[in-house]
Design a protein around this motif. Structure first.
Motif, PDB file in Angstrom:
ATOM      1  N   VAL A   1     -21.523 -11.821  21.231  1.00  0.00           N
ATOM      2  CA  VAL A   1     -20.189 -12.079  21.240  1.00  0.00           C
ATOM      3  C   VAL A   1     -19.606 -10.713  21.944  1.00  0.00           C
ATOM      4  O   VAL A   1     -19.907  -9.657  21.559  1.00  0.00           O
ATOM      5  CB  VAL A   1     -19.589 -11.939  19.778  1.00  0.00           C
ATOM      6  CG1 VAL A   1     -18.262 -12.168  19.791  1.00  0.00           C
ATOM      7  CG2 VAL A   1     -20.273 -13.089  18.770  1.00  0.00           C
ATOM      8  N   PRO A   2     -18.923 -10.803  22.858  1.00  0.00           N
ATOM      9  CA  PRO A   2     -18.291 -12.176  23.440  1.00  0.00           C
ATOM     10  C   PRO A   2     -19.161 -12.513  24.374  1.00  0.00           C
ATOM     11  O   PRO A   2     -19.734 -11.835  25.295  1.00  0.00           O
ATOM     12  CB  PRO A   2     -16.743 -11.901  23.941  1.00  0.00           C
ATOM     13  CG  PRO A   2     -16.958 -10.503  24.450  1.00  0.00           C
ATOM     14  CD  PRO A   2     -17.840  -9.847  23.268  1.00  0.00           C
TER      15      PRO A   2
ATOM     16  N   ILE B   1     -16.469 -14.372  13.898  1.00  0.00           N
ATOM     17  CA  ILE B   1     -16.176 -13.916  15.083  1.00  0.00           C
ATOM     18  C   ILE B   1     -14.613 -13.503  15.299  1.00  0.00           C
ATOM     19  O   ILE B   1     -13.904 -14.667  14.949  1.00  0.00           O
ATOM     20  CB  ILE B   1     -16.442 -15.062  16.127  1.00  0.00           C
ATOM     21  CG1 ILE B   1     -17.922 -15.408  16.082  1.00  0.00           C
ATOM     22  CG2 ILE B   1     -15.873 -14.980  17.526  1.00  0.00           C
ATOM     23  CD1 ILE B   1     -18.417 -16.626  16.954  1.00  0.00           C
ATOM     24  N   PRO B   2     -14.188 -12.393  15.515  1.00  0.00           N
ATOM     25  CA  PRO B   2     -12.645 -12.136  15.432  1.00  0.00           C
ATOM     26  C   PRO B   2     -11.806 -13.020  16.542  1.00  0.00           C
ATOM     27  O   PRO B   2     -12.327 -13.278  17.424  1.00  0.00           O
ATOM     28  CB  PRO B   2     -12.925 -10.566  16.067  1.00  0.00           C
ATOM     29  CG  PRO B   2     -14.215 -10.066  15.712  1.00  0.00           C
ATOM     30  CD  PRO B   2     -15.049 -11.220  16.048  1.00  0.00           C
TER      31      PRO B   2
ATOM     32  N   GLN C   1     -21.438  -6.224  25.324  1.00  0.00           N
ATOM     33  CA  GLN C   1     -22.554  -6.107  24.131  1.00  0.00           C
ATOM     34  C   GLN C   1     -23.068  -4.620  24.186  1.00  0.00           C
ATOM     35  O   GLN C   1     -23.362  -4.100  22.897  1.00  0.00           O
ATOM     36  CB  GLN C   1     -23.989  -6.968  24.281  1.00  0.00           C
ATOM     37  CG  GLN C   1     -23.526  -8.340  24.123  1.00  0.00           C
ATOM     38  CD  GLN C   1     -22.867  -9.106  24.783  1.00  0.00           C
ATOM     39  OE1 GLN C   1     -22.803  -8.820  26.176  1.00  0.00           O
ATOM     40  NE2 GLN C   1     -22.189 -10.328  24.424  1.00  0.00           N
TER      41      GLN C   1
ATOM     42  N   SER D   1     -11.617 -12.916  20.372  1.00  0.00           N
ATOM     43  CA  SER D   1     -12.667 -12.568  21.268  1.00  0.00           C
ATOM     44  C   SER D   1     -12.871 -13.411  22.650  1.00  0.00           C
ATOM     45  O   SER D   1     -13.450 -12.986  23.344  1.00  0.00           O
ATOM     46  CB  SER D   1     -13.894 -12.778  20.266  1.00  0.00           C
ATOM     47  OG  SER D   1     -13.871 -11.854  19.113  1.00  0.00           O
ATOM     48  N   TYR D   2     -12.355 -14.436  22.440  1.00  0.00           N
ATOM     49  CA  TYR D   2     -11.926 -15.553  23.576  1.00  0.00           C
ATOM     50  C   TYR D   2     -10.768 -15.852  23.648  1.00  0.00           C
ATOM     51  O   TYR D   2     -10.048 -15.964  22.490  1.00  0.00           O
ATOM     52  CB  TYR D   2     -13.085 -16.815  23.193  1.00  0.00           C
ATOM     53  CG  TYR D   2     -14.503 -16.222  23.126  1.00  0.00           C
ATOM     54  CD1 TYR D   2     -15.242 -16.049  24.468  1.00  0.00           C
ATOM     55  CD2 TYR D   2     -15.012 -16.378  21.847  1.00  0.00           C
ATOM     56  CE1 TYR D   2     -16.751 -15.856  24.104  1.00  0.00           C
ATOM     57  CE2 TYR D   2     -16.450 -16.003  21.686  1.00  0.00           C
ATOM     58  CZ  TYR D   2     -17.277 -15.880  22.664  1.00  0.00           C
ATOM     59  OH  TYR D   2     -18.561 -15.532  22.770  1.00  0.00           O
TER      60      TYR D   2
ATOM     61  N   ASP E   1      -9.850 -16.512  13.476  1.00  0.00           N
ATOM     62  CA  ASP E   1     -11.047 -16.055  13.230  1.00  0.00           C
ATOM     63  C   ASP E   1     -12.182 -17.252  13.057  1.00  0.00           C
ATOM     64  O   ASP E   1     -11.701 -18.250  12.537  1.00  0.00           O
ATOM     65  CB  ASP E   1     -11.012 -15.274  11.957  1.00  0.00           C
ATOM     66  CG  ASP E   1     -10.544 -13.726  11.814  1.00  0.00           C
ATOM     67  OD1 ASP E   1     -10.446 -13.241  13.085  1.00  0.00           O
ATOM     68  OD2 ASP E   1     -10.416 -13.225  11.153  1.00  0.00           O
TER      69      ASP E   1
END
Length: 330
Positions: free
Chosen positions: A206-207, A244-245, A295, A248-249, A255
């Protein structure tokens, strides 16, 4: 450990692992001598492993004099560990849970008479979250909606099939209730765009930049797991519940509840010398800022041993950590 009900080893995984079972052992690299020409087994080009492995390979060669490292595309963790066992690769990415399964001859490696014993842990790199990916017009809004659908569950030789099976099991979706497609991430996303599959289950960092690329040509949706199902999957396995906050995308403002494992680098205990493993470990944690992928923000010395479980440290990595004051537990 709760094991999935579907068979986990097919095709490429069989080529990497079942050959070892036929020899009645977990490793057939023999008494191989250390080499300075290293093959780094990574993953598919649509994931994080291959581009990250390519960047690390360059850094290792810059920092460790006389070392040659070539990153190669593979089918992922199971395939990679089979290559280490057979002496066909000397470095590899692996999910921490898969490395423990290989060591203990469990799950994907249950056909082995004994575990793969030439794997040395180098360090944990970043969390890998399960992404359940579909398109906005698919009609899929919950994991339960995958019943009756065509679902890409990962390439043979990847650990994706294992986690997909765990998720389906948690939701009571049995074999025959959906149509599985064993596809690489790249092929799965092509089929998703072409309408040949309805969803793809992928364990990725992620991401993942490649999801942004998919969103540029299709309206992507991520499916959130129910909290209790995520906890059920993580309770009896080497997974953890993970969020996954939101943001993030660009296509996911909220979330996303899911489960995660951790990406790690392992090395052959037979073919990677203590000195080279020391230099490789030092490079990972002291030159992480030179990595271009997102990452890199997760790469830190404090978390380096997270998820190692029963996999032994490579002596070179152990020496580096002890010099840094890190308790290795050994």
């Amino acid at each position: 450990m709760h094991l999935p009900t579907v068979r986990l080893i097919t095709a490429a995984a069989a080529a990497s692992v079942l050959v070892l079972a036929g020899c009645g052992q977990g490793s057939d690299s023999g008494n191989a001598e250390p080499t300075r020409d290293l093959t780094f087994a990574t993953g598919g080009t649509a994931g994080v492993y291959y581009p990250l492995g390519s960047e690390f390979s360059r850094l290792f060669q810059e920092e460790v004099e006389g070392l040659s490292v070539v990153a190669v595309e593979t089918d992922g963790s199971v395939d990679n560990l089979g290559r280490i066992a057979k002496g066909e690769a000397q470095l590899a990415f692996s999910q921490t849970n898969t490395a423990n399964n290989a060591r203990d001859a469990e799950a994907e490696f249950s056909d082995l008479d004994r575990g793969i014993d030439n794997i040395g842990f180098i360090g944990q790199i970043y969390p890998e979250a399960v992404h359940v990916i579909t398109l906005e017009d698919s009609g899929i809004e919950t994991f339960e909606d995958l019943k009756g659908k065509r679902v890409a569950i990962g390439a043979p030789g990847s650990a994706n099939k294992a986690v997909a099976a765990l998720l389906f099991d948690a939701y009571g979706i049995e074999e025959g209730d959906y149509t599985p497609f064993e596809e690489s991430f790249a092929d799965a996303r092509s089929k998703l765009q072409d309408g040949h599959v309805d969803a793809s289950i992928e364990i990725i960092g992620v991401p993942a930049a490649s999801l942004g690329e998919l969103d540029a040509s299709a309206d992507v949706r991520l499916i959130s797991l129910d909290e209790d199902k995520a906890e059920e999957v993580s309770a009896d396995n080497h997974y953890e519940t993970y969020t996954i906050p939101g943001g993030s995308y660009g296509f996911a403002d909220e979330d996303i509840t899911t489960v995660a494992v951790f990406a790690s680098i392992v090395a052959s205990l037979d073919q990677v010398s203590e000195e080279d493993a020391y230099g490789i470990t030092k490079t990972i944690y002291e030159r992480s800022e030179d990595i271009t992928l997102a990452q890199k923000r997760f790469i830190n010395l404090d978390d380096a041993l997270f998820g190692r479980g029963g996999v032994p440290l490579h002596p070179g990595a152990k020496r580096y950590y002890e010099e840094q004051g890190i308790d290795t537990g050994e």
